[in-house]
Each structure stands twice: as C-alpha cells, then as structure tokens.
Design a protein around this motif. Structure first.
Motif, short mmCIF file in Angstrom:
data_model
loop_
_atom_site.label_atom_id
_atom_site.label_comp_id
_atom_site.label_asym_id
_atom_site.label_seq_id
_atom_site.Cartn_x
_atom_site.Cartn_y
_atom_site.Cartn_z
N GLU A 1 6.52 -13.05 8.81
CA GLU A 1 7.61 -13.21 7.86
C GLU A 1 8.90 -13.57 8.58
O GLU A 1 9.69 -14.40 8.13
CB GLU A 1 7.79 -11.92 7.08
CG GLU A 1 8.30 -12.11 5.68
CD GLU A 1 8.17 -10.84 4.87
OE1 GLU A 1 9.16 -10.12 4.81
OE2 GLU A 1 7.09 -10.58 4.33
N GLY B 1 -2.72 -15.61 0.38
CA GLY B 1 -2.44 -14.66 -0.69
C GLY B 1 -1.07 -14.04 -0.57
O GLY B 1 -0.43 -13.72 -1.59
N ARG B 2 -0.59 -13.88 0.66
CA ARG B 2 0.70 -13.23 0.87
C ARG B 2 1.88 -14.20 0.70
O ARG B 2 2.89 -13.87 0.08
CB ARG B 2 0.75 -12.60 2.25
CG ARG B 2 2.05 -11.84 2.51
CD ARG B 2 2.02 -11.07 3.80
NE ARG B 2 3.22 -10.32 4.00
CZ ARG B 2 3.49 -9.13 3.48
NH1 ARG B 2 2.58 -8.56 2.71
NH2 ARG B 2 4.62 -8.50 3.71
N TYR B 3 1.73 -15.41 1.25
CA TYR B 3 2.86 -16.33 1.28
C TYR B 3 2.79 -17.44 0.23
O TYR B 3 3.75 -18.16 0.05
CB TYR B 3 3.00 -16.94 2.68
CG TYR B 3 3.16 -15.89 3.73
CD1 TYR B 3 4.31 -15.11 3.79
CD2 TYR B 3 2.16 -15.66 4.66
CE1 TYR B 3 4.45 -14.12 4.74
CE2 TYR B 3 2.27 -14.68 5.61
CZ TYR B 3 3.43 -13.91 5.66
OH TYR B 3 3.55 -12.93 6.60
N GLU C 1 -8.27 -14.78 8.01
CA GLU C 1 -6.83 -14.58 8.17
C GLU C 1 -6.05 -15.61 7.35
O GLU C 1 -5.01 -15.30 6.77
CB GLU C 1 -6.45 -14.67 9.65
CG GLU C 1 -4.96 -14.56 9.94
CD GLU C 1 -4.36 -13.22 9.55
OE1 GLU C 1 -3.12 -13.12 9.46
OE2 GLU C 1 -5.13 -12.25 9.32
N ARG D 1 -5.95 -14.48 3.83
CA ARG D 1 -5.03 -13.35 3.66
C ARG D 1 -3.58 -13.83 3.61
O ARG D 1 -2.79 -13.40 2.77
CB ARG D 1 -5.22 -12.35 4.80
CG ARG D 1 -4.54 -11.00 4.56
CD ARG D 1 -4.68 -10.12 5.77
NE ARG D 1 -3.91 -10.63 6.89
CZ ARG D 1 -2.59 -10.44 7.02
NH1 ARG D 1 -1.93 -9.78 6.11
NH2 ARG D 1 -1.95 -10.94 8.07
N ARG D 2 -3.24 -14.74 4.52
CA ARG D 2 -1.85 -15.25 4.55
C ARG D 2 -1.55 -16.11 3.32
O ARG D 2 -0.42 -16.10 2.81
CB ARG D 2 -1.63 -16.04 5.83
CG ARG D 2 -1.68 -15.18 7.08
CD ARG D 2 -1.23 -15.94 8.32
NE ARG D 2 -1.37 -15.10 9.52
CZ ARG D 2 -0.94 -15.45 10.73
NH1 ARG D 2 -0.34 -16.62 10.92
NH2 ARG D 2 -1.10 -14.64 11.76
N ASP E 1 2.37 -8.80 9.52
CA ASP E 1 3.05 -9.43 8.39
C ASP E 1 4.53 -9.61 8.66
O ASP E 1 5.13 -10.63 8.37
CB ASP E 1 2.85 -8.60 7.13
CG ASP E 1 1.41 -8.70 6.62
OD1 ASP E 1 1.03 -7.84 5.83
OD2 ASP E 1 0.70 -9.64 7.04
N GLU E 2 5.14 -8.55 9.20
CA GLU E 2 6.57 -8.62 9.47
C GLU E 2 6.88 -9.70 10.50
O GLU E 2 7.88 -10.40 10.42
CB GLU E 2 7.09 -7.26 9.95
CG GLU E 2 7.25 -6.22 8.85
CD GLU E 2 5.92 -5.66 8.37
OE1 GLU E 2 4.87 -5.98 8.97
OE2 GLU E 2 5.92 -4.91 7.38
#
Length: 905
Positions: free
Chosen positions: A7, A44-46, A38, A41-42, A3-4
C-alpha cells in the motif's frame, strides 16, 4: 505486514529507488513474478486496473439542473401566463425555447463524462505478465502492484512500471508529457525530485513503446497511476461559466427583479385606485409578458450557431456553442508548443562541417528546399565531400521511412531520422538510391548508454565496406581520430571546434547530432570495441520542430488585440525559448515575459506565484498538475483563459480553461472530449481567426440585447403608466406577444448575420469584470424605452381624441412600437458608428427582415381574421404618416445620442 508495504508503494518515488529496493518494497520476484494466488489476493484488495467511473449524479438530476436559471424561470412564467390567456401557440413557442436550452445544457454536462470515459478506455488492453515463472497474456485490468510486465515495440504500456531489464527501449510519451521525440529508457536510479518527463527508469500507463523491449515491476495501477492522477484532475476541474453566460445570468436576475417589482407595484396601484382586481391582474399579465424578452434565448442560440458555421469554414469545429463567444472575450491564450505553434515535424535547419557551415530551407517532411552555403547559393553533396558523407550517413544509418498520402508526407519511425532523410534529398541524395548503393549488412542500434547508432554497409562496385555513424556530439567526437575536409582529405580532429559549434547550435534551441564515417580500408571489425578511435568526423546536423508559417503573424495579431500569448510545454527550456523567440511570444532580450521551468514553479513561494505566472510567457518542462495550477492562477487574477493541447496531459487544463482547444490531427481522443473547440488543421493561426470571430459574435449578441430590451421595457412602462393613470391599456397582452415574437424573429435575429466591424482585432479584449451593458448602453436603452413610451402613448391618446375607436388607437400604438424598433434596428448595426456609415448592402438579411415584418404589420392591421384574433382595426393613411414621424424622430434622437457618446462606448 505485506499489505502495508504494498500500500505504501503507491506513495513512494520509485524512480528514486534501485530496482532491488522496489523488488523488496513490493515483495515480488524480478525473475518469477508473483504467484497466481498472490495476484488474486492483491486483485481482491486493490481492485482492477481501471480508472474509476465518473459520478454524474444521474441523468434526471442533470436534466433538472438545466432549468435552474433566473431567465428560465421568467420564460416558464411567460409560458404559463400565455397559457392562462389561452394563447396556446405562443405558450408552446416559449416552452419550446425553454426545452431547447435545457437540451443544450444537458449535452454540455455530458461532455465531461465522455472525456473521463476516453481516459478509462486508454488503459484497457492486453498485457504480457510473468507469474509463477511463466509468461502469459492477460487483460490489463487484472494487473496488480508487484506484477512483472513484459514490453515490446508496439505495446501500449498498461500500468506504471519501474524498469528492471531493458534492451534499446524507447517510449513515445508525448501524450503524457509533451516530449516531442521518443524517450530512451534505462535502469539508472534517479533523484526523487526528477519530474515525470525525465524519469528514464519508469514507463507510464497510456504511453506507447516505439522500439526495443523491456521488463518492469508494476508500481501503480488504476487510479494510482500518473494517468489516474490526470483522471482525478479532469474530474475535479470546475466547469466554468462562460463570460456570456455569466453576464446573461446577471441580466436575467436584474430582469427578474424588475419584472416582479414592477408587476407587484402595478397591481398594488390598481387595487388602491379601486380598479377591478381581475382587470388589474390582466394588466399585470400584459406588463409581465411585455417585459419578458422571449426572443433572447433563441437569439443567443442562433447567433452562436451562425458563429459556429463561420468558424467551421475557418477550420475550427465548435463542440459547445458558448465557446465561440468565449474566445472573443479571451485575455490570455496558453498554447501548447508541439503541433500547434510548430509543425510537429523535425527539420534540419543547419549543417556544420569542419570547413564550412550550411543553412537549410524548407520545413517539415515535404522534400522541398535547398542546402545553402555561406553566400546564400544552393549547394549539393557533390560540391563538398564532408557534406556528402554527412548527408549519406544521415540517410543510410537510418531506420525511418517517408511516404506520401493524399499530398501529405508522413513519417514511419523516429522524427530525427525523418529529418535526416529529408535533408539528404535537399542536398541531392535520394535516400532510396543511397540504400541501393550502400546495402546494410549489420547494425549497432542506438541506446541511451551508447548514445550512437552505427551501420556496416557494402559499397557496390567494390569489395570494401564502410561504417556510418550518427549520435550525440560528445560521444561521436570521442570515437573520432580525424575529420573530413571539403576536398575529401582526412585531417587531425579539432574536437574543441566541433564541440563549440555544437554548443552554439544548441544555444539556438536546435537538437544537434554528429555524423561520422569509417571509410573503406581504414579499419576492421564491427563492434563496440573496434569503432572508437577509427572514425572520421563528417559534420553536425542541427534540427528542430519548426514554427508554423502563419503562427508568428497570428501571435502578433493577438498581441495587437491585447491578448497575452503564453507557451506551456513539456519540452526542454532551450527548445521552448528558441521557438518562442522566433514567434515573438518571447522577444530576443526577454523584454516580453520570461522563461520558467517546472522546477522554477515548484521553488516559488506561494505569495510570489501569481505575479510570476503573470509575468512569464514561456513555461517549459511542466507537469499536468502544474499546467492546471497555472490556468487556475490566471483565472483567479481575472483572466479569460483559452488553452490549447493535444495530449492526455493537457486534458485537465483543457477542462479547467474558459475555453479548451484541442487538435484534430495529432490530438488524443481524451483531449478532444475535454475541449470546447477542435482545430481541424492543428494551427495556432486558426485560434486567432476564432478570436476574431468570437468578438464578432459577442458584438452581435450585445447589439441584439441593446435592441430588444427597450421594447420590453417600453411595453412594460406603457402598461404601468396606464394603470397609474387609471387609463385604458394602449396594448393588450396578445398584441404585446405579437410585437415581441415577430420582431425578435424577423428583425432582431437579422443582427446575427451582421459582419464583423472593421478594426475588431485592434481593440483590447473586453474586461471580464465589465458588465454586458455599459452605463452608456443602459442610458441608450432607457432613452429608446422613453421614446417608445412617449410615442405610443401620445399617438394612442391622439387617435382617441380624434374620434378613433380603442381598437384603431391600439393598432396605431402597436405599429409605433414596430416602426421605432425597425428604425432603431439600423442604428444597432453598430453601437458606435453612424447607421449611414455602416451601409445597407453589408447585411442584406436586414432588408429581408424589414420587408417580411412590413407584410406582417399590414396583415395584422388590415386582414379581418387577424383583426379578430388580436383586437386590431384598419387605420387610415394619415395615421401612418404620424407613425413614421414618430419613428424618424426617435431615430434622430438616437443618432444624436450616439454621436455625443461615441467616445464613451
């Protein structure tokens, strides 16, 4: 920690990395793409690939803000006071004015949100993405960092991509960078300091693929894209008050203070003198009503609306009323180059062949003009074989098409190829006839690596074939072993002469392409291995996007008017300098200004930046952030700045500017929504016309204010003096309302139709720091107020001393105000020239208004129902003689004052 790492990618210079490094950074696969799991997942995160919605604070808060203004407070007070007096019609009229102004302000604020909505819509499209090694179509808002996106000609780029594979990929980035021609892309790693316009290994959200295909890794989505950065700049750009609204706000505050102080002082004096508090309060109401300029907001709106109508006839659409006045106060115009100062149509201007040089007349895609020799006479392809083959190569080794629509010639294809089609026709070759005589068999397409395009043609009437080539001078010259003479003979290549000619043409800001031929029977095979060393150079064609015909005179007119014209473009410095010199934005010796590039701006120390921006007149290869900083710097130095633009990259500057000007034909919807004015002809000359019209509007508004304020002040003084002396009021509140409302509509508003004064574009722009009312004008307002006070008070007392009743005396005082206002109206048609020099016929609406006002005065004086409503009474003819004597005397005093102060104004 994946994630880092992902990001961090939003902050990295991906163009400065190799494709392999980008793959590692984003933890993706350049062949298989991300897995579906994947990607979810991304996502949902971004978040989704959308630009964030604007937070406008809600419609209610925006509506309430429209009433937060001192003049609005005064008008609301006027509406309440007239309601208390049971003058409900007047109360409703004033309330209606307040409501209209609130609606206009509400619409103005909604404009910014519309601009952001247009930006958000640019990224909503379908995209082809590779996930789990399968290509699929998905909504672009589902894309995430690391996605492998596939592009083809005609696609809108949905995200920011680092290219990993491509084939002849060319992208139109004009809306983002201002680049006038499609950009050829490659995969080469670039220095980190490379500006956006030169990042050939990247493609950006919102741009358009014009040719070829490619695959790239998503490095930024939504707000993290370059388009997202522009979105933030548009949202952050301050909606500035116009010079008019700033000055009116200042006048309104002063009026508010004066009215409150005078009203309080009047009430205090009356009470201290032992007068009845209720009667005194009635007098205070009369004073307040008299001092409030009820007609001012309506006059401002109508005057601006008339200016808008006039501008529409001059091919400019005003989206926000105060914009027309703002142009009249403009001190700097920051103009885009492509499509505004130029025609946005590439045009061949010169042709060099090994034995001759030719100039080309005409501009744009319209097939009008000639190829001329060194003696200025017209030549055709038949007179020079090298010229013929150069024109033929440009027309046949070409994928563009020209077509006429409603009298306008339009291009489908690359602008440089369009220019070559047009010049072939000017030289006597019909492109369609060329295609028929030399049908194409094979093509080697242009690429940034090859730097040339080659086509193999059959030659009708023979079994032979011919190869035609066009491309960069260095590349084509390196493939030639000979050059063609005017008589058609082949001679050894003089590459130094060809390169020197190309350098000289490029120094003039021209884009230079070389043409070559492999004649029939001089070689075999058609591929990249067999062409080098087999070609014969036929010539060079030099082209540019030519200046608009009226742009140069418009720029000169702006300079004459004291307005500085600066060119801000994303194009190359050499091209910008050439156009700026032709238009006199920059003179040949650079005595007027200098040229700065985006890199120059970045290298400037902060303390030197403002002065450098002030001195420079051409800014090339600038980014949207830099353009915005330029505008802000000029505003901080006290300038009223107008900005023109048509692309997404121009939206932040259009929004920040005192007035943003967008192009109707070539402009993006984002630019139009961010702008205050839209040019229907995309022509800089229209801006100059708008400046002229804006100055006229500002003049007319100033004339109305100078005309109306003495009446309000005079009415307030009449009431104040009456209270001070303990005398009967010469005017009642209802009579004051009659004067204010009828004269504002029938007399004052006629100044909105006043034509522009001679020499309006030969005077410098108003200093932004200069108050709306200069000292000389304030003195004139006080002078006329004193004349109204003296004339009305004298006649009111005179009539009573002759035995007239209070109603008759008040009727005389009321008519004194109207007659003096009428005489003063003719003086206000020009703030400096004599009323006799202005003449009567130039504004016939003045005469119409005077006649209607006269009818109204006769009605309020002699009609019994009007007498009952307004407490007036009929007066004799000798009273009218005294009224007109006061009016003539007041006019003479104002004329003398104007003559004495003419040099001050």
């Amino acid at each position: 920690m994946p994630d880092e790492r992902v990001e961090a990618s939003g902050r990295d210079a991906h163009h400065g990395m190799s494709a392999h490094e980008v793959v590692l950074l984003l933890e993706t696969d350049p062949q298989r793409g991300l897995s579906a799991a994947e990607a979810r997942r991304r996502l949902g995160r971004y978040g989704r690939n959308l630009l964030p919605a604007a937070g406008g604070g809600g419609w209610l808060r925006r509506a309430v803000r429209q009433f937060h203004h001192p003049l609005i407070y005064v008008l609301i007070a006027a509406a309440l006071i007239t309601a208390v007096l049971r003058e409900y019609v007047d109360s409703l009229v004033i309330a209606g004015v307040v409501l209209i102004n609130a609606v206009i302000g509400y619409v103005q604020e909604s404009r910014a949100e519309a601009a952001l909505d247009s930006l958000r819509s640019m990224v909503r499209t379908e995209a082809r993405v590779v996930r789990d090694a399968q290509e699929r179509r998905i909504s672009s808002d589902q894309l995430v960092p690391g996605d492998l996106v596939v592009l083809e000609a005609g696609d809108k780029v949905p995200v920011d991509l680092r290219l990993v594979r491509l084939a002849e990929l060319r992208v139109d980035e004009s809306a983002l960078t201002g680049e006038s021609v499609p950009v050829a892309k490659d995969e080469t790693e670039l220095p980190e300091v490379t500006p956006v316009a030169d990042r050939r290994n990247m493609v950006y959200s919102g741009t358009l693929v014009t040719a070829g295909s490619g695959t790239g890794i998503t490095v930024a989505t939504g707000a993290e894209t370059e388009l997202g950065q522009i979105h933030r700049l548009v949202g952050a750009a301050e909606q500035l008050a116009t010079p008019l609204t700033r000055k009116l706000a200042r006048v309104s505050k002063v009026l508010t203070v004066v009215i409150l102080v005078l009203a309080g002082l009047t009430f205090g004096v009356g009470v201290l003198r032992g007068q009845d508090p209720v009667d005194t309060f009635t007098a205070v109401i009369a004073l307040a009503v008299g001092a409030i300029p009820e007609g001012l907001p309506a006059a401002v709106t109508i005057t601006l609306a008339i200016g808008v109508t006039r501008m529409a006839r001059r091919r400019a659409v005003i989206r926000r009323l105060p914009a027309i006045e703002t142009l009249g106060s403009t001190t700097v115009i920051c103009s885009d180059k492509t499509g505004t100062l130029t025609e946005n149509q590439m045009t061949v201007r010169a042709i060099w062949t090994p034995e001759a040089e030719f100039t080309v007349t005409g501009s744009g895609y319209r097939p009008e003009g000639e190829v001329r020799g060194s003696d200025g006479s017209a030549v055709t392809e038949a007179s020079d074989e090298a010229l013929r083959w150069s024109l033929l190569a440009g027309a046949a080794c070409n994928d563009a098409r020209l077509h006429e629509e409603d009298g306008t010639w339009a291009l489908a294809g690359d602008p440089t190829e369009g220019a070559m089609l047009v010049v072939a026709g000017k030289g006597g070759l019909d492109p369609e006839a060329v295609r028929h005589a030399y049908p194409r068999r094979e093509t080697i397409t242009f690429s940034s690596e090859r730097q040339y395009m080659a086509t193999l043609h059959d030659e009708r009437g023979s079994d032979a074939n011919v190869v035609l080539v066009k491309g960069s001078v260095e590349r084509v010259a390196s493939m030639c072993r000979a050059q063609l003479g005017a008589d058609g003979s082949s001679r050894p290549l003089d590459s130094e002469a060809a390169l020197a000619a190309a350098h000289e043409l490029a120094g003039r800001g021209l884009r230079v392409l070389a043409t070559a031929v492999r004649p029939a029977g001089t070689g075999d095979g058609f591929d990249e291995r067999t062409l080098p060393g087999s070609l014969t150079l036929t010539g060079l064609q030099a082209m540019l996007d030519p200046p608009r015909g009226a742009a140069a005179s418009a720029v000169r007119a702006c300079h004459t008017a004291g307005i500085d014209v600066k060119m801000i473009t994303g194009d190359h410095a050499a091209t910008a300098t050439a156009i700026a010199t032709q238009l006199a934005v920059l003179d040949g010796d650079h005595h007027r200004g200098r040229v700065l590039t985006g890199r120059d701006l970045d290298a400037l120390p902060a303390e030197r930046f403002p002065e450098a921006v002030e001195r420079a007149t051409v800014f090339a290869r600038v980014s949207p952030e830099q353009k915005l900083r330029l505008i802000e710097t000029l505003q901080q130095r006290g300038h009223v700045v107008a900005v023109t633009g048509d692309g997404v990259n121009d939206a932040p500057a259009l929004r920040q500017a005192d007035i943003g000007v967008a192009m109707a034909r070539t402009g993006t919807e984002v630019a139009k929504e961010a702008a205050d004015m839209v040019l229907t002809d995309d022509d800089f000359a229209t801006i100059e016309a708008a400046v002229e019209e804006g100055r006229g509007v500002f003049d007319n508004l100033t004339k109305f204010i100078v005309w109306t304020l003495p009446t309000n002040l005079g009415e307030g003084l009449v009431v104040f003096v009456a209270i001070l002396l303990g005398a009967t009021l010469p005017l009642l509140p209802t009579q004051i309302l009659w004067i204010n409302m009828t004269t504002a509509v029938l007399l004052g508003l006629m100044l909105a139709f006043e034509p522009k004064e001679a020499g309006i574009m030969h005077r410098p722009p108003r200093d932004p720091a200069r108050p709306l009312l200069t000292g000389a004008l304030v003195v004139r307002i006080l002078l006329v107020s004193a004349l109204l006070l003296g004339g009305a008070w004298w006649l009111f007392q005179w009539e009573q001393s002759r035995g007239a009743g209070v109603a008759e005396a008040r009727t005389a005082a009321l008519n004194v105000f109207v007659v003096v206002e009428t005489v003063y109206l003719f003086s206000c048609r020009s703030l400096s020239r004599s009323a006799w020099r202005v003449g009567l016929s130039s504004n016939r609406w003045i005469l119409v208004g005077v006649v209607l006002q006269a009818v109204g005065q006769l009605a309020i004086t002699y009609l019994p129902p009007m007498n009952a409503i307004f407490d007036t009474a009929p007066i004799d003819g000798d009273v009218w003689l005294r009224i007109f004597a006061v009016g003539i005397a007041a006019g003479a005093v104002v004329a003398l004052d104007k003559r004495l102060r003419r040099r001050v104004l």
